[in-house]
Design a protein around this motif. Sequence first.
Motif: not given
Length: 327
Positions: A207-219, A252-267
């Motif tokens: 979830l904290l990778s920032g790669r998912y949204d309401e349309h994500t489906e898991f196997p 989505r609230r945390l995403a703007p805090l992520v620095d340019a040198d890292r991904t959301m997951a790395q944050f």
Amino acid sequence: MEQRSFNRLGRTVGAVGLGAWQLGADWGTVSEDDAMAVLAAAVDAGVTFLDTADVYGDGRSEQLIGRFLRTRPDAGLTVATKMGRRVEQRPEAYTLANFRQWTDRSRANLGMDTLDLVQLHCPPTAVFSSDEVFDGLDTLVAEKAIAGYGVSVETCDQALTAIARPGVASVQIILNAVRHKPLERVLPAAAAAGVGIIARVPLASGLLSGRYDEHTEFPADDHRNYNRQGAAFDVGETFSGVDFDRGLAAVRRLAPLVDADRTMAQFALRWVLDQAGVTVVIPGARDADQARRNAAAAALSPLTDEQLAAVRETYDELIRPQVHDRW
């Protein structure tokens, strides 16, 4: 990579390890080739701590790690496995005879005479208060079947009970940007006692990778599909027990805090590493690139006071009412 110590185990490991649940089952299909590539990429990036369990793919994860160990005999790796979930979850099942049987199976799967670290795998609460259980674990150490033991827990109260045991080397607990309760008492108690903290589910099941949204489906064979309501095991293991839509709002609230040198997951991984008392964080990875990116979080600068405060405020406002009192 930064090195941190398991004081009671007498071992030092890289601050970012690798969780190997996905190499066995419950995260969709991971081929053997991909699994070996993940292990190689992680170790090449400085990972020295691998975490698995005897039930991950009914031993598949352990067996794949065992194959990998034979290709890297001098890599200086610490392998932690878990036991106890192969039987009905009753306290009376946690006997020395069963411990011997379970550890012998893991030793064969991993190709190790002495297991580095064996953890009770989220057992019933009564197990944590049983002198007989911990006497049995001490016997395994004396017999050199295992070098040390720890516990994997669901609740903070279980963790605190285990930390009071003089032989417990480690506590594995869910800790991430949407699960803060261990910060209050568990991490300080572990630090005071010299008990290592293994932070699991650091990305809240992705979830904290920032790669998912309401349309994500898991196997269908992914626990993020079938265990959202706790149908198969404790719901806290899936998205850290957070409602998926509520979790997306927090991300989505945390995403703007992520620095340019890292991904959301790395944050998110850096947030865990910045918590005093954490020995190693164990994100999973399904491919080599993901394993490398996870390991790279150890080299990133710590989060700022402002970023840490924003994570805390997001948790307090969006997540705390839903999860804080449950585990």
